[in-house]
Design a protein around this motif. Structure first.
Motif, short mmCIF file in Angstrom:
data_model
loop_
_atom_site.label_atom_id
_atom_site.label_comp_id
_atom_site.label_asym_id
_atom_site.label_seq_id
_atom_site.Cartn_x
_atom_site.Cartn_y
_atom_site.Cartn_z
N PRO A 74 0.78 -1.32 0.00
CA PRO A 74 -0.04 0.01 -0.16
C PRO A 74 0.74 1.17 -0.13
CG PRO A 74 0.04 -0.87 2.34
CD PRO A 74 0.94 -1.89 1.15
N HIS A 75 2.15 1.26 -0.27
CA HIS A 75 2.74 2.54 -0.35
C HIS A 75 4.34 2.29 -0.87
CE1 HIS A 75 4.60 6.07 2.37
NE2 HIS A 75 5.71 5.69 1.40
N THR A 76 4.32 2.85 -2.08
CA THR A 76 5.79 2.64 -2.91
C THR A 76 5.64 4.17 -3.66
OG1 THR A 76 4.93 2.03 -5.22
CG2 THR A 76 4.67 0.38 -3.50
N HIS A 77 7.10 4.06 -4.25
CA HIS A 77 7.14 5.35 -4.90
C HIS A 77 7.88 4.71 -6.18
CE1 HIS A 77 7.12 8.35 -1.41
NE2 HIS A 77 7.37 7.06 -0.88
N VAL A 78 7.42 3.69 -6.88
CA VAL A 78 8.13 2.91 -7.80
C VAL A 78 8.18 3.48 -9.16
CG1 VAL A 78 6.04 1.60 -8.87
CG2 VAL A 78 8.13 0.36 -8.44
N ALA A 129 -0.35 10.72 4.68
CA ALA A 129 0.72 11.16 4.90
C ALA A 129 1.98 10.75 5.54
CB ALA A 129 0.43 12.45 6.09
N HIS A 130 2.92 11.05 5.19
CA HIS A 130 4.25 10.60 5.50
C HIS A 130 4.55 11.51 6.70
CE1 HIS A 130 5.16 9.28 1.42
NE2 HIS A 130 6.11 8.60 1.67
N ILE A 131 4.70 10.84 7.85
CA ILE A 131 4.87 11.47 9.20
C ILE A 131 5.85 10.75 10.02
CG2 ILE A 131 2.76 12.54 9.23
CD1 ILE A 131 1.70 10.95 11.70
N GLU A 143 2.00 7.14 7.60
CA GLU A 143 3.09 6.25 6.98
C GLU A 143 4.51 6.74 7.71
OE1 GLU A 143 0.11 6.66 4.48
OE2 GLU A 143 1.47 5.14 3.85
N HIS A 144 5.33 5.64 7.86
CA HIS A 144 6.49 5.63 8.62
C HIS A 144 6.31 5.45 10.22
CE1 HIS A 144 9.20 6.16 5.34
NE2 HIS A 144 8.43 7.26 5.18
N LEU A 145 5.75 6.66 10.89
CA LEU A 145 5.58 6.58 12.48
C LEU A 145 6.58 5.84 13.23
CD1 LEU A 145 1.95 4.83 12.23
CD2 LEU A 145 2.61 7.06 12.22
N LEU A 192 3.24 0.65 7.99
CA LEU A 192 4.89 0.84 8.65
C LEU A 192 5.53 0.47 7.46
CD1 LEU A 192 3.99 -0.76 11.87
CD2 LEU A 192 4.14 1.78 11.31
N LEU A 193 6.86 1.05 7.42
CA LEU A 193 7.70 0.69 6.19
C LEU A 193 9.16 0.42 6.79
CD1 LEU A 193 6.76 4.09 4.70
CD2 LEU A 193 5.67 1.84 4.26
N PRO A 194 9.19 -0.93 7.15
CA PRO A 194 10.44 -1.17 7.78
C PRO A 194 11.66 -1.36 7.19
CG PRO A 194 9.10 -3.07 7.58
CD PRO A 194 8.31 -1.89 7.23
N VAL A 200 0.87 3.45 -5.97
CA VAL A 200 2.34 3.99 -6.63
C VAL A 200 1.99 5.41 -6.53
CG1 VAL A 200 3.62 4.17 -8.84
CG2 VAL A 200 2.36 2.13 -8.41
N LYS A 201 2.99 6.29 -6.16
CA LYS A 201 2.95 7.57 -6.03
C LYS A 201 3.70 8.39 -7.07
CE LYS A 201 3.57 6.69 -1.00
NZ LYS A 201 2.24 6.53 -0.50
N SER A 202 3.15 9.69 -7.20
CA SER A 202 4.21 10.69 -8.20
C SER A 202 5.01 11.27 -7.16
CB SER A 202 3.19 11.92 -8.84
OG SER A 202 2.59 12.43 -7.99
N THR A 256 6.39 -1.98 1.00
CA THR A 256 7.88 -1.89 0.64
C THR A 256 8.32 -0.59 0.88
OG1 THR A 256 7.20 -1.74 -1.67
CG2 THR A 256 7.56 -4.02 -0.87
N ASP A 257 7.54 0.57 0.48
CA ASP A 257 8.15 1.90 0.22
C ASP A 257 9.12 1.85 -0.91
OD1 ASP A 257 8.12 4.54 0.76
OD2 ASP A 257 9.92 4.53 2.14
N CYS A 258 8.81 1.01 -1.73
CA CYS A 258 10.02 0.98 -3.01
C CYS A 258 10.34 2.19 -3.66
CB CYS A 258 9.38 0.07 -3.97
SG CYS A 258 10.62 -0.42 -5.14
#
Ligand code: NIG
Ligand code: FE
Length: 454
Positions: A107-111, A277-279, A300-302, A322-324, A176-178, A352-354
């Protein structure tokens, strides 16, 4: 009563129950998977799972699943499945000795990016921090230069390879994020690449607008003007072209303040983009309060969120993503306090936060990291990688569990039980991946039979 363990091609022989009892209502699937050593269904309440719900995987021994029209028609035991399919002629996939799971949801990537930053690893080994590298024009800003200087086709070609790697390791839905364009034209270019890839790639993509990923170098001295550009120009154009469903922001020291982040997310919300939000990746600025005020879908992150902020987020109905992989790649030794979050009933997803700082495509690896570094149990990590990930991207009713009516996104893994997933690390356990009922990855010929008891 006798039903064949593995029917030969052709119609499944009619079998009756004990004493000739009339069979259960018949099924006419196109495909069935049978004889799974263990099938993890994730069946449960229609909401993100917390507490005990996050530990109940709904496992079925000797499991079977039936597929029709790309959807799940039935889930149960192999014995019952064969009885109910009597007289029909489905394609049969034998899963003897192996594990069946829902496809992973990342659920969270910058691929969607161009280039790479392998030399920054050396800088990090020498002690340079993430924000220091960014301040010097490296990090996100460097990838922004590479992405701006690339054609849509070149970005698509590089992104496609990463999506292939995700699919090959069992991911069937990916956000996938811009965020590496940082001009209206380049942000739209990236989102159009994502839309184009959605047309041609089997993975389901969930597009997020992240124009507020960094202050671009041309705005270094006037970050509020950049926020105005995001709010007044980018968001209306992205929303009008329906290029994203969510809006994200990097709320962090040296990037966007809480006030700037709130402006962006509120404008996105007003335009119909769901906030996330990335916080608290590096510094706690109070992003949690802002996210709770806005009713963010996820945060995200936390990494440095306080217990009372976690409680606030849980009350707001926000999912913690969470993005370990990120602290692993940053090597600063600070990981989110996941057990304290579980105790405070915050539903957790993992991703993954790829991205070029943390280039990880495999959710199998992230499940392992989540157990080793976040101390999630295998059950919690698998819940976070499937059904909770699905809720994190707004698709909890469609994917993330093996439930009748959901999309037939199914994963066959070369391990007998789910406990092996975090435990047996470093290789790809995916044997077969089905997306919407179609086989999109098939490694059965490459792998030896497991030799495990059926
Ligand atoms: O979530 N921290 C902000 N964004 C990404 C990293 C992007 C990059 O470094 O290129 C993240 O980790
Ligand atoms: Fe991220």
């Amino acid at each position: 009563m006798h039903c064949p363990a593995l029917p030969q091609p052709g119609r499944i022989r009619a079998c009756t129950g004990p004493g000739g009892v009339s069979p259960l209502p018949r099924l006419e699937p196109e495909t069935i998977l049978i004889n799974a050593h263990q099938m993890v269904t994730l069946r449960g309440p229609n909401r993100p799972r917390v507490g005990a719900d996050a530990t109940h995987l709904g496992t079925v021994p000797k499991g079977a699943i039936a597929i029709k029209d790309g959807r799940i028609l039935h889930v149960g035991s192999t014995e019952e499945m064969l009885r109910r399919c009597a007289g029909s002629d489905p394609a049969i996939i034998d899963c003897t000795g192996r594990l069946v799971l829902p496809g992973f949801v990342d659920p969270h990537t910058h691929v969607a990016f161009a280039g790479s930053r392998e030399d920054e690893l050396q800088r990090k080994l020498e002690g340079a921090s993430y924000l220091q590298i960014l301040k010097e024009g490296g990090g996100i800003l460097r990838t922004t230069r590479a992405t701006r200087n690339s054609t849509a086709e070149a970005i698509a070609a590089q992104t496609r390879r990463r999506l292939d790697a995700m699919l090959a390791t069992g991911t069937t839905t990916v956000e996938v994020k811009s965020g590496y364009g940082l001009t209206t034209r380049d942000e739209i270019k990236s989102l159009e690449v994502i839309a184009q890839l959605q047309k041609e790639h089997p993975l389901r993509l969930v597009p997020t607008f992240l124009g507020a990923h960094a202050v671009p170098q041309e705005y270094t001295d006037r970050p509020d003007d950049y926020v105005t550009l995001v709010v007044d120009e980018m968001i209306p154009q992205v929303a009008a072209a329906r290029l994203a469903t969510h809006c994200d922001v990097f709320c962090e020291e040296g990037v966007f303040s809480v006030a700037q982040s709130e402006r962006v997310l509120q404008a996105g919300k007003d335009a119909g983009l769901r906030p996330r939000a990335h916080i608290d990746e590096l510094v706690n600025l109070g992003g949690a309060e802002m996210a709770a005020r806005l009713g963010a879908v996820t945060v995200e992150h936390l990494v440095c969120t306080t217990d009372s902020q976690v409680e606030l987020l849980a009350r707001a109905g926000t999912i913690g993503c969470l993005l370990p992989g990120t602290p692993y790649m940053l090597m600063d030794g600070r990981y989110p306090q996941a057990r304290r979050m579980v105790q405070r009933n915050l539903p957790l997803a993992i991703a993954t936060d790829c991205n070029p700082n943390c280039w990880i495509e495999s959710m199998q690896f992230i499940i392992g990291l989540s157990c080793m570094m976040l101390r999630l149990t295998p059950e919690e990590a698998i819940t976070a990688a499937t059904i909770n990930g699905a809720y994190a991207v707004g698709l909890g009713e469609e994917v993330g569990s093996l439930d009748v009516g959901k999309r037939a996104d199914i994963l066959l893994l070369d391990v007998p039980t789910y406990q092996h997933l975090p435990y047996h690390q470093g290789s790809n356990a995916a044997v077969l991946v089905l997306k919407d009922g179609k086989v999109v990855v098939d490694r059965r010929d490459e792998l030896h039979e497991s030799g495990a008891e059926p």
